[in-house]
Enzyme design. Structure first.
Site, PDB file in Angstrom:
ATOM      1  N   SER A 204       0.823  -1.213   0.000  1.00 26.12           N
ATOM      2  CA  SER A 204       0.000   0.000   0.000  1.00 26.12           C
ATOM      3  C   SER A 204       0.857   1.263   0.000  1.00 26.12           C
ATOM      4  CB  SER A 204      -0.911   0.026   1.230  1.00 26.12           C
ATOM      5  OG  SER A 204      -1.803  -1.056   1.214  1.00 26.12           O
TER       6      SER A 204
HETATM    7  N1  SAM Z   1      -1.169  -4.744   3.884  1.00 19.39           N
HETATM    8  C1  SAM Z   1      -0.368  -5.018   2.712  1.00 19.39           C
HETATM    9  C2  SAM Z   1       1.031  -4.526   2.816  1.00 19.39           C
HETATM   10  O1  SAM Z   1       1.375  -3.876   3.814  1.00 19.39           O
HETATM   11  O2  SAM Z   1       1.808  -4.814   1.910  1.00 19.39           O
HETATM   12  C3  SAM Z   1      -1.014  -4.478   1.460  1.00 19.39           C
HETATM   13  C4  SAM Z   1      -1.756  -5.507   0.814  1.00 19.39           C
HETATM   14  S1  SAM Z   1      -2.430  -5.378  -0.789  1.00 19.39           S
HETATM   15  C5  SAM Z   1      -2.943  -3.725  -0.996  1.00 19.39           C
HETATM   16  C6  SAM Z   1      -3.928  -6.296  -0.440  1.00 19.39           C
HETATM   17  C7  SAM Z   1      -3.709  -7.742  -0.080  1.00 19.39           C
HETATM   18  O3  SAM Z   1      -4.971  -8.321   0.252  1.00 19.39           O
HETATM   19  C8  SAM Z   1      -3.142  -8.595  -1.224  1.00 19.39           C
HETATM   20  O4  SAM Z   1      -1.965  -9.212  -0.793  1.00 19.39           O
HETATM   21  C9  SAM Z   1      -4.255  -9.602  -1.504  1.00 19.39           C
HETATM   22  O5  SAM Z   1      -3.784 -10.862  -1.904  1.00 19.39           O
HETATM   23  C10 SAM Z   1      -4.950  -9.660  -0.147  1.00 19.39           C
HETATM   24  N2  SAM Z   1      -6.330 -10.155  -0.172  1.00 19.39           N
HETATM   25  C11 SAM Z   1      -7.302  -9.951  -1.099  1.00 19.39           C
HETATM   26  N3  SAM Z   1      -8.433 -10.572  -0.739  1.00 19.39           N
HETATM   27  C12 SAM Z   1      -8.181 -11.183   0.457  1.00 19.39           C
HETATM   28  C13 SAM Z   1      -8.961 -11.995   1.338  1.00 19.39           C
HETATM   29  N4  SAM Z   1     -10.226 -12.311   1.078  1.00 19.39           N
HETATM   30  N5  SAM Z   1      -8.368 -12.447   2.466  1.00 19.39           N
HETATM   31  C14 SAM Z   1      -7.073 -12.135   2.764  1.00 19.39           C
HETATM   32  N6  SAM Z   1      -6.290 -11.392   1.954  1.00 19.39           N
HETATM   33  C15 SAM Z   1      -6.833 -10.911   0.826  1.00 19.39           C
END
Ligand code: SAM
Length: 206
Positions: A55
């Protein structure tokens, strides 16, 4: 470069000194592949593989500020991704549970983050339904864009707990903070627009 990034985030309105200190301490370039390190201190989201992103630093700070973390708070992060947000939460003294849907990222971050000294509890699975087996939480932070407000997540909050979640379409989402006032009463406040990768899974975009 990190100092300049913090200045930029302050200029955008982040005030909580503890969050700024945590971001000053944590080397964001450790979360990037070597060839991309020059992008680590831009205030931008950046690809981390598997079609996902780390992010934008301002977004991390904004969501963290809304959580109003106190040391010892039990926080569920949905979307572990690179592990950067989880590490910031740990710097603030939170007891962090983090769940990731993508198995490659889950394995990568679970083996990498402890090398930096951060050991949240890692889970692999669909976080759109929360993580009921470890509920209730003082706070839940969703780091992917949800189509609707998942009621399961509200249920998993303690009374007084907060849910920070971007809700909208696949391009833009409004950031919401929900507070559980008592078992039957929720307050809800909308903040600015953000742009996240989609929340997948049963209560996400499938
Ligand atoms: N918090 C993260 C970081 O600090 O790098 C940013 C993550 S990215 C914007 C969003 C993440 O949410 C992705 O890695 C994606 O695979 C995950 N994601 C999407 N749907 C999800 C779900 N239902 N459960 C868990 N993770 C999920």
């Amino acid at each position: 470069m990190r100092k300049l990034l913090i200045k930029e985030i302050v200029a955008k309105g982040i005030k909580d000194r503890r969050i700024l200190d945590a971001m000053m301490k944590l080397p964001r370039h450790f979360f990037f592949d070597d060839i991309f390190v020059s992008h680590a201190y831009e205030d931008k989201a950046f690809p981390i593989g598997q079609g996902q992103t780390i992010s934008q630093p301002y977004t991390v700070a904004f969501q963290t500020e809304l959580l109003e973390i106190q040391p010892g708070d039990k926080i569920l992060e949905i979307g572990t991704g690179s592990g950067y947000q989880a590490a910031i939460l740990m710097e603030l003294g939170a007891d962090v549970y983090t769940i990731e849907y993508n198995e490659v990222l889950y394995k990568k971050t679970k083996s990498f983050l402890p090398n930096l000294g951060y050991r949240p509890k890692f889970f692999h699975g669909d976080g759109s339904k929360g993580l009921p087996q470890h509920a209730p939480y003082d706070g839940i932070i969703v780091t992917a864009g949800a189509p609707t407000l998942p009621q399961d997540l509200v249920k998993q909050l303690k009374v007084g707990g907060k849910l920070i979640i971007p809700v909208g379409n696949d391009k833009t989402q409004v950031m919401y903070r929900l507070k559980k006032i008592d078992e039957n009463k929720i307050s809800k406040k909308a903040f600015n627009n953000f742009s996240f990768v989609p929340l997948r899974g049963e209560k996400g975009w499938k």
